[in-house]
Design an enzyme around this catalytic site. Structure first.
Site, PDB file in Angstrom:
ATOM      1  N   ASP A 161      -4.816 -14.256  -1.693  1.00 15.75           N
ATOM      2  CA  ASP A 161      -4.614 -14.047  -0.209  1.00 15.75           C
ATOM      3  C   ASP A 161      -4.189 -14.715   0.418  1.00 15.75           C
ATOM      4  OD1 ASP A 161      -3.232 -10.893  -1.339  1.00 15.75           O
ATOM      5  OD2 ASP A 161      -5.143 -10.451   0.953  1.00 15.75           O
ATOM      6  N   GLU A 177      -8.911 -13.768  -0.155  1.00 16.36           N
ATOM      7  CA  GLU A 177      -8.287 -14.121   0.884  1.00 16.36           C
ATOM      8  C   GLU A 177      -8.821 -15.111   1.243  1.00 16.36           C
ATOM      9  OE1 GLU A 177      -6.568 -10.796   2.923  1.00 16.36           O
ATOM     10  OE2 GLU A 177      -7.617 -11.564   4.853  1.00 16.36           O
ATOM     11  N   HIS A 222       0.903  -1.339   0.471  1.00 19.41           N
ATOM     12  CA  HIS A 222       0.032  -0.466   0.217  1.00 19.41           C
ATOM     13  C   HIS A 222       0.942   1.511   0.418  1.00 19.41           C
ATOM     14  CE1 HIS A 222      -2.403  -2.575   2.047  1.00 19.41           C
ATOM     15  NE2 HIS A 222      -2.849  -2.448   1.916  1.00 19.41           N
ATOM     16  N   ASP A 263       3.031   1.935   3.491  1.00 15.94           N
ATOM     17  CA  ASP A 263       3.585   1.408   4.207  1.00 15.94           C
ATOM     18  C   ASP A 263       4.691   1.308   3.247  1.00 15.94           C
ATOM     19  OD1 ASP A 263       1.372  -0.334   4.706  1.00 15.94           O
ATOM     20  OD2 ASP A 263       1.201  -1.560   2.516  1.00 15.94           O
ATOM     21  N   ASP A 291     -10.242 -12.185  11.953  1.00 17.87           N
ATOM     22  CA  ASP A 291      -9.323 -11.599  10.671  1.00 17.87           C
ATOM     23  C   ASP A 291      -7.894 -11.812  10.949  1.00 17.87           C
ATOM     24  OD1 ASP A 291      -8.258 -11.526   7.499  1.00 17.87           O
ATOM     25  OD2 ASP A 291      -8.743  -9.451   7.442  1.00 17.87           O
TER      26      ASP A 291
END
Ligand code: XLS
Ligand code: NI
Ligand code: NI
Length: 433
Positions: free
Chosen positions: A294, A266, A99, A102, A305
């Protein structure tokens, strides 16, 4: 000195190896159904969990101490990038993803933050020139900062919609510049906390307009990668709009984007939605929108999660079986959107986590490929639907209810139920793992 000092590149040592830092199943060059394992799996390290996550939980703050956590400036961001590429080299992973938040520090204006991003993109681009690791996808973090508290594209404040759109533009530019193969949108706060203050119709229209602009911009700049939406049913919001694959497909159809956008599925999100991972994969393939995965599991007791590295060979087998049935990845890959547990403090923990995850996936891939090549499940599936292969059965799909009624009265059929053979098929899977 490197953060991973003293840790050698991980190599394939075969199934009998007892080393903590060796691949026992992942042999990048081994051919599986005629294709190198590395090219099948397309392993990807996630920048955020491995390098930006501080190890907090709802009751405790940071447990990790990384040299780059000291200061929130460009110098620290570069130290972080150096460590990231060291890990990519140690693991030999072909891809990473990130991202914007990040890789660059946030500054006090949109333009200054964008300049930080551009500088870090240049820095990472230089590192990529001497690295084998490429960019699988880029994305925008439109959920951490408080301005996104009430959503990004679906925010009641048009200024936040604008901020989000402008941010995605910079992130798509960054992704294209770094040769990214996909651009991902996870609607981290595109949903609601309470219906009492939410206008569902308006928010869906905003989301549709936003995604249309993303697709339009992709074509405008000539980005050749895929645009992927990552479904998730809840967390952080109570209800997220991109609930699961089928819901995303309905949204895409509504805005005429079903041929433009695919999904990044994911494992943990599938479970949160009350599905199995393989269900979501098979659904996406069946709808023609399968893109990427993912590969991080949840803790089945906590129901949250938890983003753990995969450790379950059966789950991996069933997942890669669907990936292979879908024809394998094209632009997609296997991203470890997974983080360490907060007590796993050391650099070596980060390496061991990826090694274990990669090995479980490789084992799953090999088992899945064998099941598919041997046709054991596909033959049974074909036999189950054999009745539908006759011309009469196919013609019936085009007939009216009363035509079918009259044919039934004439033919006087006596349908005989047949076993679905579920346990036998489950035994077949167990035999291959
Ligand atoms: C969060 C999501 C996120 C996306 C990228 O649950 O999985 O990490 O993959 O924004
Ligand atoms: Ni997630
Ligand atoms: Ni994810």
């Amino acid at each position: 000195m490197s953060f991973f000092d003293g840790i050698a590149p991980v190599s394939f040592q075969g199934a009998d190896s007892t080393s903590d830092l060796a691949f026992r199943h992942y042999d990048p060059d081994e051919l599986v159904m005629g294709k190198r394992m590395e090219d099948h799996l397309r392993f990807t390290c996630a920048w955020w969990h491995s390098f930006a996550w501080p190890g907090g939980d709802p009751f405790g703050g940071q447990t990790f101490q990384r040299p780059w956590f000291k200061e929130d400036d460009l110098a620290a961001a570069k130290v972080k990038a150096d460590a990231a590429f060291d890990l990519f080299d140690i693991l030999g992973v072909p891809f990473f993803c990130f991202h914007d938040a990040d890789i660059r520090p946030e500054a006090d204006s949109f333009a200054a933050t964008a300049r930080n991003l551009a500088e870090m993109v240049d820095y990472i681009g230089e590192k990529m020139e001497t690295s084998k690791t490429k960019l699988l996808w880029g994305t925008a973090n439109l959920f951490t900062h408080r301005r996104f508290m009430s959503g990004a594209a679906t925010n009641p404040d048009p200024d936040v919609f604008a901020w989000s759109a402008a941010t995605v533009k910079t992130c798509m530019d960054a992704t294209m510049k770094l040769g990214g193969q996909n651009y991902v949108l996870w609607g981290g706060r595109e949903g609601y906390e309470t219906l009492l203050n939410t206008d569902l119709t308006r928010e869906a229209e905003q989301a549709g307009a936003f995604l249309s602009k993303v697709v339009e911009y992709k074509h405008k700049i000539g980005f050749k990668g895929a645009i992927l939406i990552e479904p998730k049913p809840q967390e952080p919001t109570k209800h997220q709009y991109d609930y699961d694959v089928a819901t995303v497909y309905g949204f895409l159809k509504r805005f005429g984007l079903e041929n433009e956008v695919q999904v990044n599925i994911e494992q943990g999100h599938a479970i949160l939605a009350g599905h199995s991972f393989e269900h979501e994969l098979a659904m996406a393939a069946s709808l023609g929108i399968f893109g990427s995965i993912d590969m991080n599991r949840n803790d089945y007791q906590s129901g949250w999660d938890t983003d753990q590295f995969p450790d379950n060979p059966r789950e991996a087998t069933l997942a890669y079986y669907e990936v292979l049935r879908a024809g394998g990845f094209t632009t997609g890959g296997t991203n470890f959107d997974a983080k360490l547990r907060r007590q796993s403090l050391d650099p070596i923990d980060l390496v061991a986590a990826h090694v274990g995850g990669m090995d479980v996936c490789a084992r799953g891939l090999k088992a899945a490929a064998a099941m598919l090549s041997d046709g054991v499940l596909e033959d049974a599936r074909a036999a189950r639907y054999a009745g539908w292969t006759t011309p009469e059965a196919q013609a019936m799909l085009g007939q009216s209810l009363d035509q079918i009624h009259d044919a039934v009265v004439t033919a006087d059929p006596r349908p005989e139920p047949r076993s679905g053979r579920q346990e036998s098929l489950e035994n077949v899977v167990s035999r291959y793992i």
